[in-house]
Motif scaffolding. Structure first.
Motif, PDB file in Angstrom:
ATOM      1  N   MET A  66       0.832  -1.212   0.000  1.00 58.51           N
ATOM      2  CA  MET A  66       0.000   0.000   0.000  1.00 58.51           C
ATOM      3  C   MET A  66       0.867   1.262   0.000  1.00 58.51           C
ATOM      4  SD  MET A  66      -1.497   0.327   3.910  1.00 58.51           S
ATOM      5  CE  MET A  66      -1.455   2.073   4.313  1.00 58.51           C
ATOM      6  N   LEU A  67       2.103   1.151   0.545  1.00 55.73           N
ATOM      7  CA  LEU A  67       3.007   2.300   0.553  1.00 55.73           C
ATOM      8  C   LEU A  67       3.698   2.468  -0.795  1.00 55.73           C
ATOM      9  CD1 LEU A  67       4.700   2.019   4.065  1.00 55.73           C
ATOM     10  CD2 LEU A  67       2.761   3.453   3.387  1.00 55.73           C
ATOM     11  N   ARG A  68       4.148   1.373  -1.363  1.00 57.50           N
ATOM     12  CA  ARG A  68       4.754   1.406  -2.701  1.00 57.50           C
ATOM     13  C   ARG A  68       4.658   0.034  -3.322  1.00 57.50           C
ATOM     14  NH1 ARG A  68      11.016   2.453  -0.697  1.00 57.50           N
ATOM     15  NH2 ARG A  68      11.225   0.453   0.305  1.00 57.50           N
ATOM     16  N   PRO A  69       4.186  -0.083  -4.529  1.00 58.73           N
ATOM     17  CA  PRO A  69       3.872   1.016  -5.456  1.00 58.73           C
ATOM     18  C   PRO A  69       2.467   1.578  -5.287  1.00 58.73           C
ATOM     19  CG  PRO A  69       3.533  -1.057  -6.557  1.00 58.73           C
ATOM     20  CD  PRO A  69       4.006  -1.397  -5.171  1.00 58.73           C
ATOM     21  N   THR A  70       1.709   1.183  -4.286  1.00 63.95           N
ATOM     22  CA  THR A  70       0.311   1.449  -3.932  1.00 63.95           C
ATOM     23  C   THR A  70      -0.604   0.387  -4.558  1.00 63.95           C
ATOM     24  OG1 THR A  70      -0.460   2.913  -5.720  1.00 63.95           O
ATOM     25  CG2 THR A  70       0.740   3.948  -3.863  1.00 63.95           C
ATOM     26  N   ARG A  73      -2.180   1.428  -7.908  1.00 59.02           N
ATOM     27  CA  ARG A  73      -1.323   1.250  -9.088  1.00 59.02           C
ATOM     28  C   ARG A  73      -1.282  -0.217  -9.505  1.00 59.02           C
ATOM     29  NH1 ARG A  73       3.106   4.441  -8.034  1.00 59.02           N
ATOM     30  NH2 ARG A  73       2.197   6.017  -9.398  1.00 59.02           N
ATOM     31  N   ILE A  74      -1.154  -1.122  -8.550  1.00 61.24           N
ATOM     32  CA  ILE A  74      -1.139  -2.555  -8.876  1.00 61.24           C
ATOM     33  C   ILE A  74      -2.447  -2.961  -9.547  1.00 61.24           C
ATOM     34  CG2 ILE A  74      -1.151  -4.877  -7.857  1.00 61.24           C
ATOM     35  CD1 ILE A  74       0.933  -3.827  -5.830  1.00 61.24           C
ATOM     36  N   HIS A  81      -1.093 -10.672  -9.185  1.00 60.61           N
ATOM     37  CA  HIS A  81      -0.602 -11.871  -9.878  1.00 60.61           C
ATOM     38  C   HIS A  81       0.123 -11.486 -11.176  1.00 60.61           C
ATOM     39  CE1 HIS A  81      -3.864 -13.406  -7.309  1.00 60.61           C
ATOM     40  NE2 HIS A  81      -3.209 -14.560  -7.299  1.00 60.61           N
ATOM     41  N   ARG A  82      -0.512 -10.653 -11.974  1.00 62.50           N
ATOM     42  CA  ARG A  82       0.111 -10.236 -13.238  1.00 62.50           C
ATOM     43  C   ARG A  82       1.337  -9.364 -12.963  1.00 62.50           C
ATOM     44  NH1 ARG A  82      -3.520  -7.407 -17.794  1.00 62.50           N
ATOM     45  NH2 ARG A  82      -4.322  -9.544 -17.880  1.00 62.50           N
ATOM     46  N   PHE A  83       1.209  -8.468 -11.998  1.00 67.01           N
ATOM     47  CA  PHE A  83       2.276  -7.518 -11.686  1.00 67.01           C
ATOM     48  C   PHE A  83       3.576  -8.252 -11.345  1.00 67.01           C
ATOM     49  CE2 PHE A  83       4.152  -4.398  -8.528  1.00 67.01           C
ATOM     50  CZ  PHE A  83       4.457  -3.418  -9.453  1.00 67.01           C
ATOM     51  N   MET A  84       3.477  -9.325 -10.561  1.00 64.71           N
ATOM     52  CA  MET A  84       4.695 -10.022 -10.118  1.00 64.71           C
ATOM     53  C   MET A  84       4.946 -11.329 -10.864  1.00 64.71           C
ATOM     54  SD  MET A  84       3.686 -11.517  -6.324  1.00 64.71           S
ATOM     55  CE  MET A  84       5.285 -12.322  -6.129  1.00 64.71           C
ATOM     56  N   ASN A  85       4.111 -11.614 -11.884  1.00 64.56           N
ATOM     57  CA  ASN A  85       4.298 -12.804 -12.707  1.00 64.56           C
ATOM     58  C   ASN A  85       4.190 -14.095 -11.888  1.00 64.56           C
ATOM     59  OD1 ASN A  85       4.803 -14.322 -15.037  1.00 64.56           O
ATOM     60  ND2 ASN A  85       7.011 -14.333 -14.666  1.00 64.56           N
ATOM     61  N   GLN A 135      -6.732  -5.194  -0.169  1.00 66.93           N
ATOM     62  CA  GLN A 135      -6.528  -6.595  -0.558  1.00 66.93           C
ATOM     63  C   GLN A 135      -7.380  -6.963  -1.779  1.00 66.93           C
ATOM     64  OE1 GLN A 135      -5.682  -9.451   2.864  1.00 66.93           O
ATOM     65  NE2 GLN A 135      -6.567  -7.736   3.992  1.00 66.93           N
ATOM     66  N   LYS A 136      -8.540  -6.307  -1.924  1.00 64.56           N
ATOM     67  CA  LYS A 136      -9.356  -6.521  -3.130  1.00 64.56           C
ATOM     68  C   LYS A 136      -8.660  -5.919  -4.355  1.00 64.56           C
ATOM     69  CE  LYS A 136     -14.043  -6.019  -4.948  1.00 64.56           C
ATOM     70  NZ  LYS A 136     -15.418  -5.534  -4.674  1.00 64.56           N
ATOM     71  N   LEU A 137      -8.087  -4.726  -4.199  1.00 63.01           N
ATOM     72  CA  LEU A 137      -7.348  -4.096  -5.300  1.00 63.01           C
ATOM     73  C   LEU A 137      -6.152  -4.960  -5.717  1.00 63.01           C
ATOM     74  CD1 LEU A 137      -7.352  -0.383  -4.048  1.00 63.01           C
ATOM     75  CD2 LEU A 137      -8.479  -1.227  -6.123  1.00 63.01           C
ATOM     76  N   LEU A 138      -5.493  -5.564  -4.739  1.00 64.30           N
ATOM     77  CA  LEU A 138      -4.363  -6.438  -5.047  1.00 64.30           C
ATOM     78  C   LEU A 138      -4.830  -7.698  -5.771  1.00 64.30           C
ATOM     79  CD1 LEU A 138      -2.356  -6.164  -1.688  1.00 64.30           C
ATOM     80  CD2 LEU A 138      -1.841  -5.011  -3.847  1.00 64.30           C
ATOM     81  N   GLY A 139      -6.063  -8.128  -5.489  1.00 65.74           N
ATOM     82  CA  GLY A 139      -6.611  -9.310  -6.143  1.00 65.74           C
ATOM     83  C   GLY A 139      -6.196 -10.620  -5.499  1.00 65.74           C
ATOM     84  N   SER A 140      -5.831 -10.572  -4.209  1.00 61.21           N
ATOM     85  CA  SER A 140      -5.351 -11.795  -3.556  1.00 61.21           C
ATOM     86  C   SER A 140      -6.468 -12.828  -3.429  1.00 61.21           C
ATOM     87  CB  SER A 140      -4.769 -11.470  -2.183  1.00 61.21           C
ATOM     88  OG  SER A 140      -5.710 -10.809  -1.378  1.00 61.21           O
TER      89      SER A 140
END
Length: 376
Positions: A66-70, A73-74, A81-85, A135-140
């Motif tokens: 949440m601090l970086r990259p936010t 943005r992810i 998942h896509r962001f970190m492959n 956590q929803k934005l991250l898509g976990s």
């Protein structure tokens, strides 16, 4: 592949359980160890390499992301998942652990926690609702409730107040999470090392209802004996038909003891952090590769290990690149440690399935008691 989240127990041996957590992104074999990818990376490892060690699921860190990259943005970039492959399941913690570990940078109220960022000093307000949103934005795939956990030792009144606040936050987390098919929300049992507080917490969590249940508030300074003492009763307080997750554990003997007592999932930074500091986990205990005894040793770390560090490199080389602060040292030792941890989980799954966990445990401790191979 399952389109929803489910859990099945295939075999038990004493309290130890062999099972499968099914998610839309793939199955998680339990007992499972989750490597920690704090900032959308398991340090010194490619995601493909982490998968090669046998990991079915990774852990990501809500506070750091949440601090970086936010989280926003992810989300714009297609999710974590896509962001970190990494196309397999991801569990995200809630930020609650940082509430404890960054106590000098925070203000705690009924509403939530106001943090000062350790990165740039900026102020952030984290609540159960905001944690669910991040956590929803991250898509976990597995989302953790927002909780608060005091460092131990702490007096019973402080532990009770903290646990009851966490239970109120658990209800708010459940309400904010809503209905998200294919995604799971885990509640977190608190209560320190006090049995009646653990029971009160478990009763409240069962009343709210979750897809899985974590045993939180351990591995925070209480010691292994006290932790095992809690696990002797804590697991039985939680529903049998849901996965049980012990947060932030741990050393190999912690993990074996936790599985013995009914834990299905664990995570810890130890294998990757130790790899970066020159410590390698082997069947015969911990090897400190920085020690001078290894500088002329042509043998592998562990001749029975099939990881790249053991297949292709000598102790002498690993000693050299660690002493020279070469990046390959972190890469090879982290890969070895993660491989060792996943092999340990696989050995335990096999032992539970064959009804020989007690024999496995005895051999595990006997091997470690032997100590490292004789020096040349």
């Amino acid at each position: 592949m399952s389109q929803k989240f489910s859990y099945a127990v295939h075999a038990t041996d004493g309290s130890a359980r062999l099972g499968t957590i099914s998610t839309p992104r793939g199955d998680i074999r339990t007992p499972a160890f989750m490597p920690v990818g704090t900032a959308a990376t398991v340090k010194a490892m490619r995601p493909e390499s982490v998968r090669e060690t046998g990991a079915d699921i990774l852990l990501g860190n809500t506070y750091h992301l949440m601090l970086r990259p936010t989280a926003e943005r992810i989300d714009r970039l297609g999710g974590l998942h896509r962001f970190m492959n990494w196309d397999r399941p991801i569990l995200t913690d809630s930020g609650g652990f940082q509430v404890m570990s960054l106590a000098d940078l925070r203000k705690l109220t009924e509403e939530g926690v106001t943090f000062r960022s350790h990165v740039d000093g900026s102020r952030h307000h984290l609540t159960p609702e905001r944690s669910m949103e991040i956590q929803k934005l991250l898509g976990s795939d597995i989302v953790m409730c927002f909780d608060e956990c005091p460092a131990l030792p702490a007096d019973e009144m402080r532990v009770a107040e903290s646990m009851r606040l966490s239970m109120r936050w658990a209800q708010r987390s459940r309400d904010a999470f809503g209905d998200r098919p294919g995604h799971a929300l885990f509640g977190i049992q608190q209560g320190g090392v006090t049995q009646h507080l653990r029971a009160e917490s478990a009763e409240k969590l069962r009343e709210i209802g979750f897809d899985g249940y974590a045993v939180g508030g351990l591995a925070v300074g209480e010691g292994q004996e006290a932790m095992f003492g809690v696990l002797d009763y804590a697991c039985d307080m939680l529903p049998e038909d849901r996965p049980r997750y012990l947060m932030g554990v741990g050393k190999p003997d912690d993990i074996v003891g936790a599985v013995k007592r009914g834990i299905d999932m664990m995570d810890c930074v130890l294998p990757s952090r130790s790899g970066r500091t020159g410590q390698a986990f082997t069947r015969r205990g911990v090897v400190n590769i920085k020690n001078a005894r290894h500088q002329d040793d042509p043998r592998p770390l562990d001749e029975d290990c099939t990881c790249p560090a053991c297949r292709s490199y000598s102790r002498a080389y690993l000693h050299h690149v660690f002493r020279s602060q070469e990046i390959i040292s972190s890469m090879l030792l982290t890969w070895h440690n993660l491989h060792y941890y996943q092999e340990l989980m696989g050995d335990m799954r096999a032992a539970i399935g064959q009804g020989r966990f007690a024999a496995f445990e005895a051999q595990f401790h006997a091997d470690r008691a032997d100590g490292d191979i004789e020096r040349l």
